[in-house]
Motif scaffolding. Structure first.
Motif, mmCIF file in Angstrom:
data_model
loop_
_atom_site.group_PDB
_atom_site.id
_atom_site.type_symbol
_atom_site.label_atom_id
_atom_site.label_comp_id
_atom_site.label_asym_id
_atom_site.label_seq_id
_atom_site.Cartn_x
_atom_site.Cartn_y
_atom_site.Cartn_z
ATOM 1 N N ALA A 22 12.181 19.544 45.253
ATOM 2 C CA ALA A 22 12.959 20.458 46.089
ATOM 3 C C ALA A 22 14.224 20.946 45.397
ATOM 4 O O ALA A 22 15.072 21.541 46.035
ATOM 5 N N SER A 23 14.373 20.676 44.111
ATOM 6 C CA SER A 23 15.629 20.997 43.432
ATOM 7 C C SER A 23 15.660 22.449 42.983
ATOM 8 O O SER A 23 14.872 22.870 42.151
ATOM 9 N N PRO A 24 16.573 23.261 43.517
ATOM 10 C CA PRO A 24 16.711 24.636 43.036
ATOM 11 C C PRO A 24 17.474 24.673 41.727
ATOM 12 O O PRO A 24 18.050 23.684 41.297
ATOM 13 N N TYR A 25 17.489 25.828 41.078
ATOM 14 C CA TYR A 25 18.211 25.984 39.822
ATOM 15 C C TYR A 25 19.553 26.666 40.096
ATOM 16 O O TYR A 25 19.609 27.800 40.532
ATOM 17 N N TYR A 26 20.616 25.912 39.896
ATOM 18 C CA TYR A 26 21.949 26.407 40.182
ATOM 19 C C TYR A 26 22.589 26.932 38.907
ATOM 20 O O TYR A 26 22.354 26.432 37.824
ATOM 21 N N LYS A 27 23.463 27.909 39.047
ATOM 22 C CA LYS A 27 24.258 28.334 37.901
ATOM 23 C C LYS A 27 25.463 29.134 38.384
ATOM 24 O O LYS A 27 25.404 29.839 39.388
ATOM 25 N N GLY A 28 26.565 29.003 37.656
ATOM 26 C CA GLY A 28 27.695 29.898 37.836
ATOM 27 C C GLY A 28 28.656 29.586 38.947
ATOM 28 O O GLY A 28 29.747 30.156 38.993
ATOM 29 N N GLY A 29 28.334 28.728 39.890
ATOM 30 C CA GLY A 29 29.224 28.508 41.010
ATOM 31 C C GLY A 29 29.315 29.743 41.893
ATOM 32 O O GLY A 29 28.525 30.682 41.789
ATOM 33 N N LEU A 30 30.283 29.745 42.777
ATOM 34 C CA LEU A 30 30.511 30.884 43.657
ATOM 35 C C LEU A 30 31.643 31.719 43.078
ATOM 36 O O LEU A 30 32.769 31.236 42.936
ATOM 37 N N LYS A 31 31.354 32.965 42.765
ATOM 38 C CA LYS A 31 32.368 33.866 42.225
ATOM 39 C C LYS A 31 32.456 35.096 43.114
ATOM 40 O O LYS A 31 31.461 35.753 43.380
ATOM 41 N N VAL A 32 33.675 35.382 43.581
ATOM 42 C CA VAL A 32 33.926 36.544 44.420
ATOM 43 C C VAL A 32 34.735 37.543 43.600
ATOM 44 O O VAL A 32 35.884 37.280 43.234
ATOM 45 N N ASP A 33 34.128 38.679 43.284
ATOM 46 C CA ASP A 33 34.814 39.717 42.520
ATOM 47 C C ASP A 33 35.581 40.641 43.447
ATOM 48 O O ASP A 33 35.072 41.062 44.496
ATOM 49 N N PHE A 34 36.796 40.985 43.024
ATOM 50 C CA PHE A 34 37.639 41.894 43.801
ATOM 51 C C PHE A 34 37.761 43.281 43.159
ATOM 52 O O PHE A 34 38.484 44.133 43.669
ATOM 53 N N ASP A 35 37.077 43.467 42.044
ATOM 54 C CA ASP A 35 37.009 44.790 41.433
ATOM 55 C C ASP A 35 35.652 44.947 40.774
ATOM 56 O O ASP A 35 34.868 44.001 40.668
ATOM 57 N N GLU A 36 35.332 46.145 40.320
ATOM 58 C CA GLU A 36 33.997 46.441 39.815
ATOM 59 C C GLU A 36 33.715 45.778 38.470
ATOM 60 O O GLU A 36 32.564 45.433 38.180
ATOM 61 N N GLY A 38 34.916 42.872 37.404
ATOM 62 C CA GLY A 38 34.942 41.420 37.483
ATOM 63 C C GLY A 38 36.147 40.757 36.857
ATOM 64 O O GLY A 38 36.153 39.537 36.647
ATOM 65 N N LYS A 39 37.218 41.517 36.567
ATOM 66 C CA LYS A 39 38.408 40.929 35.967
ATOM 67 C C LYS A 39 39.377 40.383 37.014
ATOM 68 O O LYS A 39 40.299 39.648 36.688
ATOM 69 N N LYS A 40 39.183 40.767 38.266
ATOM 70 C CA LYS A 40 39.968 40.236 39.371
ATOM 71 C C LYS A 40 38.995 39.468 40.269
ATOM 72 O O LYS A 40 38.096 40.061 40.870
ATOM 73 N N TYR A 41 39.165 38.134 40.356
ATOM 74 C CA TYR A 41 38.137 37.346 41.024
ATOM 75 C C TYR A 41 38.694 36.019 41.527
ATOM 76 O O TYR A 41 39.798 35.598 41.171
ATOM 77 N N LEU A 42 37.883 35.354 42.343
ATOM 78 C CA LEU A 42 38.090 33.979 42.773
ATOM 79 C C LEU A 42 36.797 33.227 42.517
ATOM 80 O O LEU A 42 35.727 33.672 42.932
ATOM 81 N N ARG A 43 36.883 32.098 41.816
ATOM 82 C CA ARG A 43 35.697 31.282 41.560
ATOM 83 C C ARG A 43 35.900 29.900 42.163
ATOM 84 O O ARG A 43 36.986 29.318 42.039
ATOM 85 N N ILE A 44 34.860 29.382 42.819
ATOM 86 C CA ILE A 44 34.907 28.076 43.464
ATOM 87 C C ILE A 44 33.766 27.216 42.931
ATOM 88 O O ILE A 44 32.616 27.649 42.896
ATOM 89 N N ILE A 45 34.090 25.997 42.525
ATOM 90 C CA ILE A 45 33.097 25.026 42.057
ATOM 91 C C ILE A 45 33.253 23.758 42.888
ATOM 92 O O ILE A 45 34.374 23.305 43.138
ATOM 93 N N SER A 46 32.145 23.185 43.305
ATOM 94 C CA SER A 46 32.188 21.956 44.084
ATOM 95 C C SER A 46 31.182 20.965 43.512
ATOM 96 O O SER A 46 30.095 21.360 43.077
ATOM 97 N N TRP A 47 31.545 19.668 43.500
ATOM 98 C CA TRP A 47 30.593 18.668 43.040
ATOM 99 C C TRP A 47 30.832 17.326 43.727
ATOM 100 O O TRP A 47 31.910 17.058 44.243
ATOM 101 N N ALA A 48 29.781 16.512 43.733
ATOM 102 C CA ALA A 48 29.843 15.199 44.351
ATOM 103 C C ALA A 48 28.992 14.222 43.547
ATOM 104 O O ALA A 48 27.929 14.587 43.034
#
Length: 402
Positions: A22-36, A38-48
């Motif tokens: 059931a393991s999906p393939y993850y990559k890149g974390g969550l990245k929210v771009d605020f311009d076209e 991608g130089k203005k952004y918020l990236r979130i990474i979570s781990w446990a």
């Protein structure tokens, strides 16, 4: 211990097969771009990371369970010159650190990192805050997302709780590169309320100079690390050093670093408390490479470290003397889309001026990668010996990061 080791190995192999389905393939974390672009952004990474542990320790409840790490890391920039990073979470939550309503110290989230940085030149950055741009060695800057071994070599986080807060200092740093040579340097405040709470003694230093002598005398620490990248260039965008690339890069680095805390240690000279400089120096080598087109890969690391925490200093795992440490891992053939196995071994020798006995730590384990470093299981047996004390531990870890 042997009976339990075989039992845990069976559970480990069975669990690997179930989770892989059931393991999906993850990559890149969550990245929210605020311009076209991608130089203005918020990236979130979570781990446990979750541990189940069997130990020889007399007080151990076998098996015991704990949340080894639960973390969230966020960083954002409004343009390429400015960046702010926040990293928070908790560590080693177990039955002994939990509290009835989750309000006590062991249950609390805290900031691991909070810093801002400014790019002054294309390859050079300055910044400040609660940061992880440490000196000494690669392992003193180790990421917890992609370690080869179950956990970092404990003595390689060389000032954890003694001069810093969980391997982080409050201060200013500069980092960058000159061609293939990368560097990081920092000037920081030393923690006052360290783990070493002892009073000054005759003939044996305590790491409490900031508390006993005052921050004016012992308040600053200086650290740096440089490494030369002979093959592929590693990113130095963030301070966290990769433990194993699983053959994704061909890396060969040689590095050296230092840590200096003037008057950081305190010792009694008659009735007078005097300070001693804490000085730690290290040189290390890191090699990670694919071995063929079938997915096999090699990871190897070695370090020699000279530690001076003050005259005859010995507290917990730390002491004035020398440390030699190395680890080696081999990724069996496979692809990212399939389960991959990486058996490894590690060995450390710590010598101390205060005693004749050496501390040795031997680890043998296997990583089962369900989706690269993003989802893996680790089974490790570790044996520690120091004088007449011997301790064997078997740990099963499940980890996911997004």
């Amino acid at each position: 211990m042997r009976k339990h080791l075989f039992l845990w190995l069976g559970v480990f192999m069975y669990s690997s097969g179930l989770l892989a389905q059931a393991s999906p393939y993850y990559k890149g974390g969550l990245k929210v771009d605020f311009d076209e672009d991608g130089k203005k952004y918020l990236r979130i990474i979570s781990w446990a990371q979750f541990h189940a542990v069997y130990s020889d320790a007399e007080a151990a409840s076998n098996p015991s369970f704990k949340v080894r790490r639960a973390r969230v890391l966020m960083f954002s920039q409004i343009n390429e010159k400015f960046l702010i990073l926040s990293h928070f979470g908790l560590n080693s939550l177990s039955s002994t650190t939990m509290s009835p309503t989750g309000k006590e110290e062991g249950s609390q989230l805290f900031f691991h990192d909070v810093w801002a940085q400014y790019k002054i030149l294309p390859d050079h950055v300055i910044g400040g805050g609660l940061h992880y741009f440490n000196g000494i060695s690669r392992l003193n800057n180790q990421s917890t997302l992609n370690m080869l071994t179950l956990d970092n070599n404990r003595q390689s986080w060389s000032t954890l709780g003694l001069a810093d807060q969980f391997a982080r200092h409050v201060g200013v740093f500069a980092k960058g590169k000159f061609g293939k040579l990368q560097y990081r340097i920092a000037i920081n405040d030393a923690i006052v309320n360290s783990l070493d709470t002892r009073d000054a003694m005759n003939g044996e230093a305590v790491y409490a100079g900031t508390r006993l002598l005052g921050s004016k005398e012992a308040g600053k620490v200086y650290a740096g690390y440089m490494d030369f990248h002979f093959l592929d260039q590693e990113s130095n965008f963030l301070p966290f050093k990769v433990g194993s690339y699983l053959g994704g890069k061909k890396v060969f680095n040689v590095g050296a670093g230092f840590f200096l805390h003037p008057q950081g240690a305190a010792i009694l000279d008659g009735a007078e408390i005097k300070g001693e400089d804490v000085k730690i120096l290290a040189a290390d080598i890191f090699y990670d490479t694919p071995l063929s087109d079938n997915g096999s890969a090699l990871t190897a690391y070695g370090v020699f470290q000279s530690n001076f925490y003050g005259t005859n200093y010995l507290y917990s795992a730390y002491g004035t003397g020398n440390m030699m440490y190395g680890h080696f891992g081999y990724v069996l053939p496979g692809t990212l889309e399939k389960i991959r196995f990486q058996p490894y071994l590690a060995y450390a020798v710590n010598t101390y001026d205060a005693v004749d006995d050496n501390r040795t730590v031997f680890s043998l384990g296997t990583n089962t990668y369900l989706s690269g470093n993003n989802s893996k299981l680790t089974l490790e047996y570790q044996h520690q010996k120091f004088g007449d004390t011997k301790l064997g531990t078997v740990t099963l870890q499940a980890m996911i990061y997004l």
